[in-house]
Design an enzyme around this catalytic site. Structure first.
Site, PDB file in Angstrom:
ATOM      1  N   GLY A 151       0.665  -1.205   0.034  1.00  0.00           N
ATOM      2  CA  GLY A 151       0.118  -0.029  -0.057  1.00  0.00           C
ATOM      3  C   GLY A 151       0.868   1.289  -0.006  1.00  0.00           C
ATOM      4  O   GLY A 151       2.103   1.154  -0.255  1.00  0.00           O
ATOM      5  N   SER A 211       5.653  -5.383  -0.013  1.00  0.00           N
ATOM      6  CA  SER A 211       6.014  -3.925  -0.237  1.00  0.00           C
ATOM      7  C   SER A 211       6.070  -3.341   1.156  1.00  0.00           C
ATOM      8  O   SER A 211       6.885  -3.751   1.878  1.00  0.00           O
ATOM      9  CB  SER A 211       4.926  -3.208  -1.085  1.00  0.00           C
ATOM     10  N   MET A 212       5.087  -2.205   1.481  1.00  0.00           N
ATOM     11  CA  MET A 212       5.058  -1.875   2.642  1.00  0.00           C
ATOM     12  C   MET A 212       4.600  -2.871   3.718  1.00  0.00           C
ATOM     13  O   MET A 212       5.183  -2.584   4.987  1.00  0.00           O
ATOM     14  CB  MET A 212       3.995  -0.732   2.878  1.00  0.00           C
ATOM     15  N   HIS A 256      10.362  -4.393  -2.703  1.00  0.00           N
ATOM     16  CA  HIS A 256      10.757  -3.719  -3.984  1.00  0.00           C
ATOM     17  C   HIS A 256      10.764  -2.341  -3.964  1.00  0.00           C
ATOM     18  O   HIS A 256      10.536  -1.756  -2.841  1.00  0.00           O
ATOM     19  CB  HIS A 256       9.537  -4.104  -5.043  1.00  0.00           C
ATOM     20  N   ASP A 308      10.899  -6.891  -8.198  1.00  0.00           N
ATOM     21  CA  ASP A 308      10.283  -7.587  -6.963  1.00  0.00           C
ATOM     22  C   ASP A 308      10.994  -8.880  -6.878  1.00  0.00           C
ATOM     23  O   ASP A 308      11.288  -9.748  -7.409  1.00  0.00           O
ATOM     24  CB  ASP A 308       8.937  -7.804  -7.644  1.00  0.00           C
TER      25      ASP A 308
END
Length: 228
Positions: free
Chosen positions: A72, A101-102, A126, A176
């Site tokens: 997000g 991610s986050m 990433h 990624d």
């Protein structure tokens, strides 16, 4: 027909009769928190306010954050990360499903030694991305500079939490970067893998222990063959 939020019985030690309360409110009372959907501002605010409130309520009780999150916006994620570093209680971060991610930044923000992965968990790192692509050239240049600063901050966080060189993190973020639980443990993003034997945890057994859920969970982690 939707069932809505399940209700469970709850009895305060000063009350004779049990009352029915929402399942999530009961879990929050036990200091069990959940990030199990893509992160956004609303979810970030809810988690931050709950962590701060529980810390003020009792700064000696550990908090447990379960993570199954595909990522997000950067700002809410960094706000949650900073909150975990600020509050007094130690925060367990536990990934089941995916922390991407986050979600992986938040996972890394748990108290060192108490960042946990379940055996089938997937973790992905990433570089930050921007959804802003239109505009005059000066704004594009400024946007690129802002992205570079955010990337440097994220690299610094990963490097601090994994003890890896910044150049290694920087290169890993170029694409990624998916990792299994074992690879994440080797990478230094988690400290333990729980449930390798896939046995039923004690709180799911018919004759389970009695007591606060968080204490049962704490004891289960300590006795379940975790790997350091």
């Amino acid at each position: 027909m939707p069932l809505g939020v399940p209700k469970v019985p709850h009895q305060h030690y000063e009350e004779e009769d049990a009352i029915w309360m929402d399942l999530y409110n009961k879990l929050y009372e036990e200091r069990l928190l959940f990030l199990v959907k893509p992160l956004d501002d609303e979810i970030g605010n809810q988690l931050i306010s709950m962590m701060v409130y529980l810390s003020l309520d009792d700064a000696t009780q550990e908090q447990f954050l379960f993570i199954h999150c595909t990522g997000g916006p950067v700002i809410p994620g960094l706000a949650i990360y900073d909150t975990m570093q600020y509050i007094a209680p130690e925060v367990y971060t536990m990934v089941l499903g995916i922390a991407a991610s986050m979600g992986s930044i938040i996972l890394s923000g748990g108290y060192l030694g108490k960042r946990i992965a379940f055996p089938s968990a997937t973790i992905m790192l990433h570089q930050p991305a921007s959804t802003w692509t239109n505009g005059v050239s000066s704004r594009c240049i400024q946007n690129a500079e802002d992205l570079r600063m955010i990337r440097e901050l994220i690299v610094e966080i990963y490097a601090e939490r994994t003890k890896k060189e910044k150049c290694v993190i920087w290169n890993d973020l170029d694409r990624d970067h998916f990792m299994s639980a074992e690879e994440t443990l080797e990478y230094g993003l988690v400290d333990l893998i729980i449930g390798k034997k896939r046995r039923a945890p004690s709180w799911l057994k018919k004759e389970r222990k009695r007591g606060p859920i968080r204490r049962i969970l704490h004891d289960e982690i300590a006795s379940s063959g975790i790997r350091i």
